[in-house]
Enzyme design. Structure first.
Site, short mmCIF file in Angstrom:
data_model
loop_
_atom_site.label_atom_id
_atom_site.label_comp_id
_atom_site.label_asym_id
_atom_site.label_seq_id
_atom_site.Cartn_x
_atom_site.Cartn_y
_atom_site.Cartn_z
N ASP A 101 0.71 -1.22 -0.03
CA ASP A 101 -0.12 -0.10 -0.02
C ASP A 101 0.84 1.13 0.16
O ASP A 101 1.83 1.33 0.62
CB ASP A 101 -0.93 -0.16 1.18
CG ASP A 101 -0.25 -0.10 2.60
OD1 ASP A 101 0.86 -0.95 2.73
OD2 ASP A 101 -0.37 0.78 3.57
N GLU A 166 -0.15 -1.39 5.68
CA GLU A 166 1.00 -0.95 6.72
C GLU A 166 0.67 0.60 7.06
O GLU A 166 0.74 0.94 8.10
CB GLU A 166 2.31 -0.97 6.05
CG GLU A 166 3.60 -0.66 6.81
CD GLU A 166 4.03 0.79 7.23
OE1 GLU A 166 4.34 1.33 8.09
OE2 GLU A 166 3.59 1.44 6.46
#
Lengths: 419, 419
Positions: A101, A166
């Site tokens: 991400d 994350e």
């Protein structure tokens, strides 16, 4: 030929392909909720390298875990991916963890090129997420592919995590841990400027609500200004930050002005200039030291806010909530064998001594350590100062330098022996 | 029969009609932009009483005036109304000024009845605007009607202002002044709890923008927190308020803890808990003393903010804007003849000595004084503490008591003589 030379040669021969891979990975603008394309691309790559691939949608066991922290509970478009390279047995296993991400690109006008261009120019690759942390992920994949191509067999297992979430609390890494993908140790190539971080600061978000009493501004003495009272709260937070940081004497923090900051990032109160403001909300991020538990840090702030030296606030206590994002602190013994191997290989590849420091920000290493019992080191080719900024880029040479160091370290740790 | 007794008798005989009028006036919920119905109702009443009526839409001369202050420039649905009772000549004229606009009722759930019910219960009339200031307007109209009904002829002119826009900066009174409706003195029956206010605090809104420098919260020492810097600004504002108020030694302010407060009513900054906040906006209301010019007060705040003792703020000065509402301070000599008359008549009607104070809030008296050269007294039957609150009410007896005092005072000032 020595293995080091073989690895170096392989890296040179595979430079073009490696850069093209990173470019493509950036072009999948894998912001939260849109990770699917990038993850499928990674899974494809893992298969080509010759790894076993597990791709799954994180589900209910994740959402109900006490360490779960995410603004969403539906991951149907956001698969997690793990690549598995089984060792021969009898060796130490390793997790190589990178998040897929990326944070949103912000205002496109702040970018010279399209944020997801993946432009290659002057030895750099540009684009959102290239330094945080697709460049690091590419280093990991290059290291594995290189070892595979060189025909190396390892005793221990290699697990490559390509995780979601994350940037919003680590739900992807937690999902990988819950699925059993833990190991004897881990390396996470977040952007450290090639520094080695055995310790990572944890952090969590808080919200303080300060209450006053409304009145007309012309007779403001008939009310109590929540803005004035919030100045007392802000001062107390500053004091607490000072006290907490004075206690830290770990030499790994010696060059960091405030090892575990308490940052107040938002303040908001009142709805009319000529009314006495009756509510102020303060939101911030509290750093948690690697040696500390989240709960201990929470308790310190709680107690500080319960003991504000103000008559009004004693009678009208402020409220404290912990909300939003949370990163557990990470901690590996600086004398851990993997630390020694990584430092040695760094010196061998670069010809320089590595900088070993404590990290000012949290990574998924905290979750790996605390939920997965996998002590983690953070070391990667990106530049911290580039992360989350416009015109984010990474230097291609660093990606390949890190890949060499990582390949050698995997070889040492998982006991590949000489060629 | 003495005129005082005649007036008292008239008030008793007209109580029912007067209450019904006030009820109806409240039921026209004349919030900003919706004053037309109430103004037509007032104009009708003025005609019935026997006054000449001027009803007009304020236009361009208003909007271009330096004292103009309103969030809007289109008044097509918001007529101003003035009733004129020409005197025989050779006497002093008076402006009787009341605003027709009411502040919004807020959350209807905070009200026991519909905010515009006009409910009569236990000697009170309820509803938004009844104390601020339709009750006062009714006292004025009762006073005029009574004098008319009693066949009194005055030497001086009586001008009744039913103005829009008091709650948002006084554009209605300014429009009346620009149309020539000024006089030798004025009375404004804003809710003073029957106190007499020869001086009124002015006020104006300000906005301060404080700039910092963004950074990640984990390395907050790399940025500059606009929230921390705004604490310095707030403290400077507190100091300035203290200095300004220490200078005020007028006995009219002796019972007021902070005669001219500086109220910071709003604060807002930052958009992410774990980022260093780079901009904070502070909005407030600065009180202006009756002896002071708006510009002088503005200069004091400007200078204070230019001399903040902080290196960062010296290099990155805060910005100061004056925006939104503005009420000029009002000031009539406490020894003015109209003051004496009003106090005397108060004592004669109530049997008590009036309280004479300085007002903690501005009214249109400031504009009448400064733009219209018409010194103004504020005196009215409403309760200050009710203004702008839910379940606003006024005591009917106070409306009629004020009406008697006002009728006698008009008689004295405009020289009506004995019956």
């Amino acid at each position: 030929m020595m293995v080091k030379q073989s690895i170096q040669k392989w890296m040179e021969e595979n430079k073009e392909e490696g850069v093209a891979f990173l470019q493509k990975l950036v072009q999948y603008g894998s912001v939260q909720g849109k990770e699917k394309g990038a993850q499928e691309f990674v899974a494809e790559k893992l298969k080509k390298i010759g790894m076993e691939v597990d791709k799954w949608i994180p589900g209910e066991d994740l959402v109900n875990h006490p360490y779960f922290c995410s603004p969403r509970t539906d991951f149907s478009e956001s698969p997690n991916v793990v690549g598995i390279w089984k060792g021969k047995g009898g060796g130490r296993s390793i997790v190589l963890n990178g998040h897929i991400d990326v944070v949103p690109p912000g205002n496109p006008n702040d970018w010279k090129e399209d944020p997801f261009s993946g432009l290659v120019q002057d030895g750099k690759v540009y684009g959102r997420g290239v330094t945080d942390m697709k460049g690091g992920n590419t280093s990991l994949l290059l290291a594995i592919q290189c070892l595979k191509d060189l025909g190396i067999e390892l005793k221990g297992d290699v697990l490559f995590h390509s995780v979601i979430e994350e940037e919003s609390g680590g739900a992807g890494t937690l999902a990988a841990v819950l699925r059993g993908y833990t190991a004897d140790a881990a390396i996470i190539p977040e952007p450290t400027n090639m520094k080695i971080f055995p310790k990572q600061q944890g952090s969590m978000w808080f919200r303080v609500t300060v209450n006053g009493q409304s009145a007309h501004g012309g007779t403001r003495y008939e009310g109590v200004s929540a803005i004035e009272k919030s100045m007392i709260v802000l001062q107390a937070i500053q004091e607490l930050e000072k006290d907490r940081n004075e206690k830290i004497d770990d030499p790994l923090y010696s060059s960091i002005p405030i090892p575990v900051p308490i940052n107040v990032g938002k303040i908001s109160g009142g709805d009319w200039p000529s009314s006495v403001c009756d509510t102020v909300t303060i939101e911030g991020r509290m750093g948690v030291s690697p040696e500390e538990k989240m709960e201990e840090a929470q308790m310190e702030l709680q107690q500080k806010l319960e003991n504000l030296q103000d008559e009004w606030l004693q009678k009208h206590p402020v409220s404290l909530e912990w909300f939003g994002a949370r990163w557990h602190p990470g901690n590996i013994d600086p004398d851990h064998e993997l630390m020694h191997m990584l430092q040695q290989n760094f010196e061998s590849v670069t010809g320089e001594k590595p900088v070993v420091e404590a990290s000012p920000w949290g990574t998924d290493g905290g979750l790996l350590t605390q939920a997965g019992d996998t002590p983690s080191i953070v070391f990667g080719p990106g530049v911290t100062g580039m992360a989350h900024y416009s015109n984010e880029y990474i230097e291609i040479d660093k990606v390949f330098e890190a890949a060499q160091i990582l390949a050698l370290t995997i070889l040492d740790w998982c006991e590949g022996g000489e060629l």
